[in-house]
Design an enzyme around this catalytic site. Sequence first.
Site, PDB file in Angstrom:
ATOM      1  N   GLU A  38      40.464  40.368  48.232  1.00 48.44           N
ATOM      2  CA  GLU A  38      39.254  39.758  47.677  1.00 48.44           C
ATOM      3  C   GLU A  38      39.543  38.854  46.476  1.00 48.44           C
ATOM      4  OE1 GLU A  38      37.909  43.540  49.762  1.00 48.44           O
ATOM      5  OE2 GLU A  38      39.568  42.979  48.413  1.00 48.44           O
ATOM      6  N   PHE A  93      29.300  56.615  48.604  1.00 51.14           N
ATOM      7  CA  PHE A  93      30.590  56.093  49.056  1.00 51.14           C
ATOM      8  C   PHE A  93      30.645  54.577  48.830  1.00 51.14           C
ATOM      9  CE2 PHE A  93      33.150  54.260  52.590  1.00 51.14           C
ATOM     10  CZ  PHE A  93      34.384  54.734  52.181  1.00 51.14           C
ATOM     11  N   GLN A  94      31.697  54.129  48.152  1.00 50.89           N
ATOM     12  CA  GLN A  94      31.945  52.721  47.829  1.00 50.89           C
ATOM     13  C   GLN A  94      30.816  52.105  46.992  1.00 50.89           C
ATOM     14  OE1 GLN A  94      33.147  50.560  51.409  1.00 50.89           O
ATOM     15  NE2 GLN A  94      35.270  51.113  50.990  1.00 50.89           N
ATOM     16  N   LYS A 100      22.527  47.134  51.223  1.00 51.87           N
ATOM     17  CA  LYS A 100      22.649  46.982  52.667  1.00 51.87           C
ATOM     18  C   LYS A 100      21.303  46.983  53.376  1.00 51.87           C
ATOM     19  CE  LYS A 100      25.309  48.520  56.657  1.00 51.87           C
ATOM     20  NZ  LYS A 100      26.350  49.439  57.182  1.00 51.87           N
ATOM     21  N   MET A 135      57.969  32.663  30.911  1.00 51.15           N
ATOM     22  CA  MET A 135      57.307  32.484  29.618  1.00 51.15           C
ATOM     23  C   MET A 135      57.410  33.736  28.764  1.00 51.15           C
ATOM     24  SD  MET A 135      55.934  30.205  27.751  1.00 51.15           S
ATOM     25  CE  MET A 135      55.255  28.868  28.711  1.00 51.15           C
TER      26      MET A 135
END
Length: 574
Positions: A51, A113-114, A163, A482
């Site tokens: 993602e 969940f999630q 959802k 760096m």
Amino acid sequence: MELLSGADMIARFLKDEGVEYIYGYPGGAALHIYDALFRQDDVKHILVRHEQAATHAADGYARASGKPGTVLVTSGPGATNAVTGIATAYMDSIPMVVLCGQVASHLIGEDAFQETDIIGVTRPIVKHSFSIRHPAEIPMVLKKAYYLAASGRPGPVVVDIPKDMTAPTERYEYVYPKKVKLRSYNPVNRGHSGQIKKALELMLKARRPVFYTGGGIVMGQACEPLTDLVRRLGYPITTTLMGIGAYPQSDRQSLGWLGMHGSYEANMAMHHADLIIAIGARFDDRVTNSTSKFCPTAKIVHVDIDPSSISKTVRADVPIVGPSASVINEMISLVQDREPSNPEALIEWWQKIDGWREERKGKLYEPAEAGEPLKPQQVIEEICRLTRGEAYVTTDVGQHQMFAGQYYKFDKPNRFITSGGLGTMGFGFPAAMGIKQSYPKDDVVCVTGEGSFQMMMQELSTCKQYGIGVKIVNLNNGSLGMVRQWQDLNYKSRHAHSYMESLPDFQKLIEAYGFTALRVESPEELEPALERAFADKNELVFLDIYVDPREHVYPMHVPLGSMRDMLLSKTERT
């Protein structure tokens, strides 16, 4: 009357809004939306492998095109994986809309969940956020999201979508909202005329003026009027890292970019100026060094669309809130046939600047001879020559980023694509993907390092699936360059965990994904390898170029000093 489910409304709105690509990764809370996208052909979904890559690809698309990028992720880890990319866009004022699936509304707050409170998580790093409370409000909320992302000072907007708001069984009237009104949000569309006149009088009277311009010029589509104004006045101009290309770098009036690793003449001119005309720049710490020592003899004219940026770190003598293009055009209309009132002083000022240029001429770096390790600077210069300075160049973050900014010369805006504010390793490759899909006939080059590339290298699989032919230039010095440079300067060369003692065989790795990889270890191998890589614009080629690991980026500001306090090499300083 057209009745659509919430998910179908989203798909239809994206089409009506003119969205070309949406970058994302599916999951349970977003599956109704994914099904709606599957049943249409107008908006192309690009399946990334992480993602974070979706946000960087949308970000790259936005920076190159000037239009908002679009991201779709699921709830919980899908949304939190996007946080770094959201922050990257926020720091650089990049327009982006991130659609986040969420657990069903009756489960919110129950640690389902999630489930993650992505609105709360991202609140400090978004321009605004929305949570859908009823399917019927989806079209207007999305219209507001795109309007907010692109107007005023651009930035990312998160839309949280439970959802059940996208369930296919519930349908509501869909009408594409052509206009949007937000009572508490009214970005200015022009600057204050009195302040602009005051600024212009200072500009015409200045003896040692410098234009200092940033990413606000590029995102504000003000490059043409800026070029007109600067040439009319004959003043020197320098840009920030984000403003590279806003003014043609090949032009004599361009001093290059300024700041921590900016050009010697740009930093010296800023320090000795008596007037700084700052437009679309925010006086970032990587520019100013110590603000207490910043440009001690200069008055400051500061133009910015965001009033909170003005006098935030450096006090402005003439503040102007407004879009850069509008303000510059008004300045042009006021200048007309007027000329600076101190032409002799301006001649002396240019003589001083040309003297600073001459001081460093031929001293920037020493190209490698046959048998010596390649210098990263000459690699960038050769890429610039081969692509005629016309490529889209993305970078990750580190020494290679600075070398790309210093040695590739950009005459056009929106061509140098880099993470300036957040400094995000892993940005360059997915950003290049987002650009290449919109500009398939152009060369798109990702300049990276072996540390940064490994953070997003799984997107090679995305490139294979969609035939995305970017060129990846890995300046391989076997270390976090760096970090190592700072350790050399400040920690007596104690290289604590900055050397990568275990690296993959990049040639085999790239070939495993089905692409061509070329290994370059000597100066004589460089040109033929680059010619092979750029022979076909639509072929992904990975160049693993071994460069001198001892090379540092110079100039470099001395910490806590003024703009003129610079390290010029390992043995020289101003």
